[in-house]
Design a protein around this motif. Structure first.
Motif, PDB file in Angstrom:
ATOM      1  N   PHE A  55      36.535  -5.377  -7.552  1.00 22.18           N
ATOM      2  CA  PHE A  55      37.015  -6.235  -8.639  1.00 22.18           C
ATOM      3  C   PHE A  55      38.255  -5.657  -9.338  1.00 22.18           C
ATOM      4  O   PHE A  55      38.751  -6.262 -10.286  1.00 22.18           O
ATOM      5  N   VAL A  56      38.729  -4.501  -8.887  1.00 22.87           N
ATOM      6  CA  VAL A  56      39.954  -3.927  -9.460  1.00 22.87           C
ATOM      7  C   VAL A  56      41.120  -4.867  -9.161  1.00 22.87           C
ATOM      8  O   VAL A  56      41.266  -5.377  -8.043  1.00 22.87           O
ATOM      9  N   THR A  57      41.972  -5.082 -10.159  1.00 20.13           N
ATOM     10  CA  THR A  57      43.104  -6.008  -9.998  1.00 20.13           C
ATOM     11  C   THR A  57      44.458  -5.315  -9.994  1.00 20.13           C
ATOM     12  O   THR A  57      45.481  -5.945  -9.717  1.00 20.13           O
ATOM     13  N   ASP A  58      44.472  -4.005 -10.297  1.00 22.53           N
ATOM     14  CA  ASP A  58      45.747  -3.289 -10.300  1.00 22.53           C
ATOM     15  C   ASP A  58      45.475  -1.798 -10.146  1.00 22.53           C
ATOM     16  O   ASP A  58      44.526  -1.260 -10.725  1.00 22.53           O
ATOM     17  N   VAL A  59      46.286  -1.125  -9.318  1.00 23.92           N
ATOM     18  CA  VAL A  59      46.161   0.321  -9.133  1.00 23.92           C
ATOM     19  C   VAL A  59      47.512   0.972  -9.407  1.00 23.92           C
ATOM     20  O   VAL A  59      48.557   0.326  -9.298  1.00 23.92           O
ATOM     21  N   PRO A  60      47.541   2.247  -9.762  1.00 27.59           N
ATOM     22  CA  PRO A  60      48.815   2.916 -10.014  1.00 27.59           C
ATOM     23  C   PRO A  60      49.660   2.972  -8.742  1.00 27.59           C
ATOM     24  O   PRO A  60      49.158   3.284  -7.660  1.00 27.59           O
ATOM     25  N   TYR A  61      50.918   2.647  -8.875  1.00 30.42           N
ATOM     26  CA  TYR A  61      51.849   2.790  -7.756  1.00 30.42           C
ATOM     27  C   TYR A  61      53.254   3.008  -8.304  1.00 30.42           C
ATOM     28  O   TYR A  61      53.710   4.122  -8.435  1.00 30.42           O
ATOM     29  N   ILE A  62      53.935   1.927  -8.627  1.00 28.37           N
ATOM     30  CA  ILE A  62      55.233   2.018  -9.303  1.00 28.37           C
ATOM     31  C   ILE A  62      55.056   1.299 -10.625  1.00 28.37           C
ATOM     32  O   ILE A  62      54.936   0.071 -10.668  1.00 28.37           O
ATOM     33  N   CYS A  63      55.006   2.047 -11.691  1.00 29.22           N
ATOM     34  CA  CYS A  63      54.607   1.480 -12.981  1.00 29.22           C
ATOM     35  C   CYS A  63      55.777   0.746 -13.628  1.00 29.22           C
ATOM     36  O   CYS A  63      56.546   1.316 -14.396  1.00 29.22           O
ATOM     37  N   ARG A  64      55.913  -0.523 -13.288  1.00 30.41           N
ATOM     38  CA  ARG A  64      56.925  -1.348 -13.935  1.00 30.41           C
ATOM     39  C   ARG A  64      56.397  -1.803 -15.289  1.00 30.41           C
ATOM     40  O   ARG A  64      55.195  -1.747 -15.550  1.00 30.41           O
ATOM     41  N   ASP A  65      57.300  -2.273 -16.130  1.00 32.70           N
ATOM     42  CA  ASP A  65      56.882  -2.669 -17.476  1.00 32.70           C
ATOM     43  C   ASP A  65      55.927  -3.857 -17.413  1.00 32.70           C
ATOM     44  O   ASP A  65      54.737  -3.735 -17.664  1.00 32.70           O
ATOM     45  N   THR A  66      56.437  -5.000 -17.083  1.00 31.73           N
ATOM     46  CA  THR A  66      55.598  -6.193 -16.986  1.00 31.73           C
ATOM     47  C   THR A  66      56.183  -7.151 -15.957  1.00 31.73           C
ATOM     48  O   THR A  66      57.383  -7.159 -15.694  1.00 31.73           O
ATOM     49  N   VAL A  67      55.330  -7.929 -15.351  1.00 31.57           N
ATOM     50  CA  VAL A  67      55.742  -9.032 -14.467  1.00 31.57           C
ATOM     51  C   VAL A  67      54.977 -10.258 -14.925  1.00 31.57           C
ATOM     52  O   VAL A  67      53.747 -10.268 -14.902  1.00 31.57           O
ATOM     53  N   TYR A  68      55.711 -11.256 -15.372  1.00 32.32           N
ATOM     54  CA  TYR A  68      55.093 -12.473 -15.938  1.00 32.32           C
ATOM     55  C   TYR A  68      54.130 -12.110 -17.068  1.00 32.32           C
ATOM     56  O   TYR A  68      53.021 -12.657 -17.189  1.00 32.32           O
ATOM     57  N   GLY A  69      54.559 -11.145 -17.889  1.00 34.58           N
ATOM     58  CA  GLY A  69      53.760 -10.766 -19.054  1.00 34.58           C
ATOM     59  C   GLY A  69      52.576  -9.883 -18.745  1.00 34.58           C
ATOM     60  O   GLY A  69      51.764  -9.595 -19.624  1.00 34.58           O
ATOM     61  N   LYS A  70      52.447  -9.409 -17.494  1.00 31.82           N
ATOM     62  CA  LYS A  70      51.293  -8.602 -17.107  1.00 31.82           C
ATOM     63  C   LYS A  70      51.762  -7.247 -16.579  1.00 31.82           C
ATOM     64  O   LYS A  70      52.697  -7.171 -15.794  1.00 31.82           O
ATOM     65  N   SER A  71      51.101  -6.178 -17.014  1.00 34.40           N
ATOM     66  CA  SER A  71      51.445  -4.847 -16.537  1.00 34.40           C
ATOM     67  C   SER A  71      51.130  -4.733 -15.055  1.00 34.40           C
ATOM     68  O   SER A  71      50.080  -5.186 -14.585  1.00 34.40           O
ATOM     69  N   VAL A  72      52.054  -4.159 -14.279  1.00 31.23           N
ATOM     70  CA  VAL A  72      51.876  -4.047 -12.838  1.00 31.23           C
ATOM     71  C   VAL A  72      52.088  -2.593 -12.414  1.00 31.23           C
ATOM     72  O   VAL A  72      53.019  -1.941 -12.861  1.00 31.23           O
ATOM     73  N   GLY A  73      51.220  -2.100 -11.513  1.00 30.41           N
ATOM     74  CA  GLY A  73      51.395  -0.774 -10.948  1.00 30.41           C
ATOM     75  C   GLY A  73      50.981   0.365 -11.833  1.00 30.41           C
ATOM     76  O   GLY A  73      51.378   1.513 -11.600  1.00 30.41           O
ATOM     77  N   CYS A  74      50.183   0.100 -12.867  1.00 27.57           N
ATOM     78  CA  CYS A  74      49.720   1.169 -13.765  1.00 27.57           C
ATOM     79  C   CYS A  74      48.207   1.347 -13.715  1.00 27.57           C
ATOM     80  O   CYS A  74      47.688   2.257 -14.349  1.00 27.57           O
ATOM     81  N   GLY A  75      47.507   0.490 -12.976  1.00 28.92           N
ATOM     82  CA  GLY A  75      46.053   0.561 -12.911  1.00 28.92           C
ATOM     83  C   GLY A  75      45.397  -0.212 -14.038  1.00 28.92           C
ATOM     84  O   GLY A  75      45.852  -0.158 -15.179  1.00 28.92           O
ATOM     85  N   ASP A  76      44.347  -0.959 -13.717  1.00 24.58           N
ATOM     86  CA  ASP A  76      43.668  -1.719 -14.767  1.00 24.58           C
ATOM     87  C   ASP A  76      42.556  -0.880 -15.405  1.00 24.58           C
ATOM     88  O   ASP A  76      42.297   0.264 -15.003  1.00 24.58           O
ATOM     89  N   SER A  77      41.898  -1.429 -16.398  1.00 30.25           N
ATOM     90  CA  SER A  77      40.896  -0.668 -17.161  1.00 30.25           C
ATOM     91  C   SER A  77      39.709  -0.258 -16.297  1.00 30.25           C
ATOM     92  O   SER A  77      39.143   0.826 -16.471  1.00 30.25           O
ATOM     93  N   LEU A  78      39.311  -1.122 -15.325  1.00 31.03           N
ATOM     94  CA  LEU A  78      38.184  -0.787 -14.451  1.00 31.03           C
ATOM     95  C   LEU A  78      38.535   0.408 -13.567  1.00 31.03           C
ATOM     96  O   LEU A  78      37.707   1.320 -13.380  1.00 31.03           O
ATOM     97  N   PHE A  79      39.742   0.432 -13.030  1.00 36.77           N
ATOM     98  CA  PHE A  79      40.169   1.553 -12.190  1.00 36.77           C
ATOM     99  C   PHE A  79      40.077   2.862 -12.967  1.00 36.77           C
ATOM    100  O   PHE A  79      39.510   3.852 -12.491  1.00 36.77           O
ATOM    101  N   TRP A  80      40.636   2.883 -14.179  1.00 38.88           N
ATOM    102  CA  TRP A  80      40.658   4.119 -14.959  1.00 38.88           C
ATOM    103  C   TRP A  80      39.267   4.505 -15.462  1.00 38.88           C
ATOM    104  O   TRP A  80      38.957   5.690 -15.622  1.00 38.88           O
ATOM    105  N   LYS A  81      38.421   3.512 -15.676  1.00 38.35           N
ATOM    106  CA  LYS A  81      37.048   3.820 -16.075  1.00 38.35           C
ATOM    107  C   LYS A  81      36.323   4.566 -14.960  1.00 38.35           C
ATOM    108  O   LYS A  81      35.542   5.500 -15.215  1.00 38.35           O
ATOM    109  N   ILE A  82      36.594   4.179 -13.716  1.00 41.07           N
ATOM    110  CA  ILE A  82      35.996   4.874 -12.570  1.00 41.07           C
ATOM    111  C   ILE A  82      36.552   6.291 -12.463  1.00 41.07           C
ATOM    112  O   ILE A  82      35.809   7.252 -12.261  1.00 41.07           O
ATOM    113  N   VAL A  83      37.862   6.437 -12.626  1.00 41.60           N
ATOM    114  CA  VAL A  83      38.490   7.756 -12.546  1.00 41.60           C
ATOM    115  C   VAL A  83      37.926   8.687 -13.619  1.00 41.60           C
ATOM    116  O   VAL A  83      37.727   9.889 -13.383  1.00 41.60           O
TER     117      VAL A  83
END
Length: 349
Positions: A55-83
Motif C-alpha cells: 500500500f506504499v504510494t511513494d518511496v525515496p528516490y529523487i526528492c522533488r518538491d511537488t508534482v501536482y501538489g503532491k510530494s514525490v520521491g521522498c517516501g510516504d508516511s507508511l514507508f517511513w513508519k516501517i523504516v
C-alpha cells in the motif's frame, strides 16, 4: 519459651519460607513467559506493518518538491513508519524480497513500477547503511549499484535472481553485527529533511573482523628468532547469554621458520583461540611439530588489540623425547591478523 509457642513460631517460619519459595519459582517460570509473549506480540505488530508494503504510494528516490501538489520521491508516511521499526523490521523485510506484487509506485527514469520486493529493499537500505548490492547480486564490486539500469535489468529478468539475492542478503545480515549511529542523512535520496529514525546501523570494519577466513604473520622470540605465516581457517563469533560483547573463537594454521645463527628449522602449528570483541584478554591452546619430530602442546595468554594485533606469552611442553634446543619452552609472540572477507565488504566487494 513455652514449647507450644516454639512450635507455632517454627510453623510460621516454614510457611513464610514456602511462600517465598513459591514466589521465586513463580517469578522464574512466569516472567520469562511474559517477556516472550511481549516479544511475540511486538514481532506480530511489526510483521503486520511490513505486510502493508503493497500500500506504499511513494518511496525515496529523487526528492522533488511537488508534482501536482503532491510530494514525490521522498517516501510516504507508511514507508517511513516501517523504516522506523529499525532492526525489528529486517527479518520481515527480507521475507518480502521475492514478493513480485506490483505497487502503484513508478520507477523514475527506468520505467515500470516498484514491486513489494523492491520497496522492501529500499526500506532495508534506509535501516542499514552501505549494503553491498552488486556484491550480493554477484554482478561486480560496486556497492552503490542500487538504482542503476544493470540492477533493474538483472532483478526483473527472473524470479530466481530475486530468490538468490534474498538468500545472499540473509547470509550477509547474519554477519553484520551492526552498531547504531545517530545520523540525519536520508540514504536513498537527496531529501533535505532529517532521517525519521535519527540514524542507521553500520558495519564496524576492522582489519581483522570476527567472521571470515584470512591470513596472519607472527614473530616469536623463543631463544631463537621465529617467523611464521599462516591462514585463519575459522574466525567466528557468537552472542553469549550474559553481556553485550560477542565472544570470538578462531582456528589458525601456521608454518614457522626458526633462525639461530646458521641453524634453521621449520615447523607447523594449529591454534584454537578465544577472546572478546575489540581489545580484550586472549587465550590459545596449540599443538605444534618442529623438525626432527619435536612434537609439543602448549598455550598462549595475552591481549588482543581490536582483533588485529595480538601480543602473547607462550609456553610449550614436549611430547617426545627429542626437544629442539633452540626452541625454548617459554617465549613471546607478536601476531598480526588480516581477515579477507570483511575487508572485501568494506570496499564493496
Amino acid at each position: 519459651m513455652p514449647a507450644h509457642h516454639s512450635i507455632q513460631l517454627h510453623t510460621m517460619m516454614l510457611l513464610r519460607l514456602k511462600k517465598v519459595r513459591f514466589l521465586l519459582v513463580w517469578g522464574c517460570c512466569f516472567l520469562p513467559l511474559v517477556s516472550a509473549a511481549q516479544k511475540d506480540e511486538k514481532n506480530a505488530a511489526v510483521k503486520l506493518l511490513v505486510d502493508q508494503l503493497k500500500f506504499v504510494t511513494d518511496v525515496p528516490y529523487i526528492c522533488r518538491d511537488t508534482v501536482y501538489g503532491k510530494s514525490v520521491g521522498c517516501g510516504d508516511s507508511l514507508f517511513w513508519k516501517i523504516v522506523m521499526q529499525k532492526r525489528d523490521a529486517i527479518p520481515f523485510l527480507m521475507d518480502k524480497l521475492d514478493d513480485t506484487t506490483q505497487t502503484v509506485v513508478p520507477v523514475p527514469n527506468f520505467g515500470g513500477n516498484y514491486t513489494v520486493a523492491d520497496i522492501a529493499y529500499v526500506a532495508m537500505r534506509e535501516i542499514i547503511d552501505n549494503i553491498p548490492t552488486f556484491w550480493l547480486l554477484g554482478l561486480g564490486e560496486n556497492s552503490y549499484a542500487y538504482g542503476t539500469m544493470e540492477y533493474w535489468e538483472y532483478i526483473r529478468a527472473d524470479i530466481r535472481h530475486r530468490r538468490k539475492f534474498q538468500r545472499e542478503i540473509r547470509k550477509w545480515e547474519k554477519t553484520l553485527g551492526g552498531r547504531w549511529i545517530e545520523d540525519k542523512r536520508v540514504l536513498t535520496c537527496d531529501c533535505a529533511f532529517p532521517h525519521p529514525s535519527g540514524g542507521h546501523y553500520i558495519r564496524e570494519y576492522t582489519l581483522s573482523n570476527y567472521n571470515g577466513w584470512g591470513v596472519h604473520v607472527e614473530y616469536s622470540y623463543l631463544k631463537a628468532h621465529s617467523i611464521g605465516f599462516g591462514i585463519n581457517l575459522i574466525s567466528e563469533s557468537f552472542q553469549p547469554f550474559i553481556g553485550k560483547r560477542k565472544i570470538n573463537y578462531t582456528v589458525d594454521g601456521t608454518i614457522t621458520g626458526l633462525f639461530f645463527n646458521h641453524t634453521s628449522a621449520f615447523g607447523q602449528r594449529i591454534d584454537v583461540g578465544v577472546n572478546v570483541q575489540k581489545t580484550s584478554p586472549d587465550f590459545h591452546v596449540f599443538v605444534e611439530h618442529n623438525d626432527r619430530n619435536d612434537f609439543r602442546i602448549g598455550g598462549k595468554v595475552g591481549v588482543s588489540f581490536g582483533n588485529f594485533i595480538y601480543l602473547h606469552y607462550r609456553y610449550s611442553y614436549p611430547l617426545t623425547s627429542y626437544e629442539n634446543p633452540y626452541i625454548s619452552r617459554h617465549g613471546v609472540v607478536l601476531t598480526i591478523k588480516l581477515n579477507m572477507t570483511p575487508i572485501g565488504n568494506a570496499f564493496g566487494m
